[in-house]
Write a protein that holds these residues in place. Structure first.
Motif, mmCIF file in Angstrom:
data_model
loop_
_atom_site.group_PDB
_atom_site.id
_atom_site.type_symbol
_atom_site.label_atom_id
_atom_site.label_comp_id
_atom_site.label_asym_id
_atom_site.label_seq_id
_atom_site.Cartn_x
_atom_site.Cartn_y
_atom_site.Cartn_z
ATOM 1 N N GLN A 1 89.356 81.920 -49.271
ATOM 2 C CA GLN A 1 90.232 81.000 -48.552
ATOM 3 C C GLN A 1 89.497 80.348 -47.391
ATOM 4 N N VAL A 2 89.843 79.110 -47.142
ATOM 5 C CA VAL A 2 89.293 78.369 -46.010
ATOM 6 C C VAL A 2 90.467 77.767 -45.242
ATOM 7 N N GLN A 3 90.476 77.964 -43.960
ATOM 8 C CA GLN A 3 91.485 77.339 -43.098
ATOM 9 C C GLN A 3 90.815 76.228 -42.292
ATOM 10 N N LEU A 4 91.484 75.096 -42.216
ATOM 11 C CA LEU A 4 90.912 73.912 -41.570
ATOM 12 C C LEU A 4 91.889 73.366 -40.529
ATOM 13 N N VAL A 5 91.381 73.076 -39.338
ATOM 14 C CA VAL A 5 92.223 72.536 -38.266
ATOM 15 C C VAL A 5 91.522 71.327 -37.654
ATOM 16 N N GLU A 6 92.156 70.165 -37.772
ATOM 17 C CA GLU A 6 91.587 68.939 -37.235
ATOM 18 C C GLU A 6 92.023 68.709 -35.790
ATOM 19 N N SER A 7 91.215 67.931 -35.077
ATOM 20 C CA SER A 7 91.556 67.483 -33.736
ATOM 21 C C SER A 7 90.794 66.199 -33.450
ATOM 22 N N GLY A 8 91.202 65.523 -32.373
ATOM 23 C CA GLY A 8 90.462 64.341 -31.940
ATOM 24 C C GLY A 8 91.101 63.010 -32.258
ATOM 25 N N GLY A 9 92.217 63.025 -32.968
ATOM 26 C CA GLY A 9 92.891 61.766 -33.252
ATOM 27 C C GLY A 9 93.516 61.184 -31.995
ATOM 28 N N GLY A 10 93.984 59.934 -32.108
ATOM 29 C CA GLY A 10 94.626 59.296 -30.971
ATOM 30 C C GLY A 10 94.762 57.815 -31.163
ATOM 31 N N LEU A 11 95.058 57.137 -30.063
ATOM 32 C CA LEU A 11 95.240 55.688 -30.054
ATOM 33 C C LEU A 11 93.998 55.039 -29.448
ATOM 34 N N VAL A 12 93.467 54.025 -30.121
ATOM 35 C CA VAL A 12 92.271 53.340 -29.642
ATOM 36 C C VAL A 12 92.389 51.856 -29.981
ATOM 37 N N GLN A 13 91.771 51.033 -29.166
ATOM 38 C CA GLN A 13 91.776 49.598 -29.452
ATOM 39 C C GLN A 13 90.752 49.260 -30.524
ATOM 40 N N ALA A 14 90.995 48.186 -31.220
ATOM 41 C CA ALA A 14 90.043 47.714 -32.225
ATOM 42 C C ALA A 14 88.668 47.523 -31.582
ATOM 43 N N GLY A 15 87.645 47.967 -32.302
ATOM 44 C CA GLY A 15 86.287 47.917 -31.793
ATOM 45 C C GLY A 15 85.861 49.185 -31.085
ATOM 46 N N GLY A 16 86.805 50.054 -30.812
ATOM 47 C CA GLY A 16 86.519 51.292 -30.115
ATOM 48 C C GLY A 16 86.025 52.386 -31.046
ATOM 49 N N SER A 17 85.882 53.587 -30.465
ATOM 50 C CA SER A 17 85.350 54.731 -31.201
ATOM 51 C C SER A 17 86.218 55.962 -30.991
ATOM 52 N N LEU A 18 86.193 56.828 -31.980
ATOM 53 C CA LEU A 18 86.821 58.145 -31.902
ATOM 54 C C LEU A 18 85.942 59.128 -32.649
ATOM 55 N N ARG A 19 86.018 60.398 -32.226
ATOM 56 C CA ARG A 19 85.309 61.448 -32.941
ATOM 57 C C ARG A 19 86.322 62.508 -33.348
ATOM 58 N N LEU A 20 86.449 62.686 -34.648
ATOM 59 C CA LEU A 20 87.326 63.724 -35.178
ATOM 60 C C LEU A 20 86.529 65.006 -35.366
ATOM 61 N N SER A 21 87.182 66.129 -35.123
ATOM 62 C CA SER A 21 86.569 67.430 -35.331
ATOM 63 C C SER A 21 87.433 68.246 -36.267
ATOM 64 N N CYS A 22 86.792 69.164 -36.973
ATOM 65 C CA CYS A 22 87.511 70.061 -37.880
ATOM 66 C C CYS A 22 86.892 71.441 -37.732
ATOM 67 N N ALA A 23 87.718 72.401 -37.327
ATOM 68 C CA ALA A 23 87.280 73.785 -37.197
ATOM 69 C C ALA A 23 87.657 74.540 -38.458
#
Length: 123
Positions: A1-23
């Protein structure tokens, strides 16, 4: 079994950046191919990127050149760096894993899914 938990989402303007993480936790992480899928409102869930156990990567056409997938086997983490974001990138992003070490862009090949993290890109 593998458990996965994401984080890092949100609201950003076009042209911007985000970094998603998964533990990840559970079985041997380093032997698993990992990836990201996304689902926009009213649309089918679609492949975004994958990385195999040797860290070879594979991207969907719409994100190639803008997104970068990476993994940290020692800490059991998966990342998705998203640059030059567009409104059409708005979706729930899911971290996925499969028992095979090989990449795949098929939903059916991934047995393990996180709960998802919302990304909203405003114009």
């Amino acid at each position: 079994q593998v458990q996965l938990v994401e984080s890092g989402g949100g609201l950003v303007q076009a042209g911007g950046s985000l970094r998603l993480s998964c533990a990840a936790s559970g079985r041997t992480f380093s032997n698993c191919a990992m990836g990201w899928f996304r689902q926009a409102p009213g649309k089918e869930r679609e492949f975004v990127a994958a990385i195999n156990m040797w860290s070879s990567t594979y991207y969907a056409g719409p994100v190639k050149g803008r997104f970068t997938i990476s993994r940290d086997n020692a800490n059991k983490m998966l990342y998705l760096q998203m640059n030059s974001l567009k409104p059409e990138d708005t979706a729930i992003y899911y971290c996925v894993a499969r028992s095979s070490p090989l990449n795949s862009d098929a939903r059916r090949d991934y047995a393990y899914w996180g709960q998802g993290t919302q990304v909203i890109v405003s114009s």
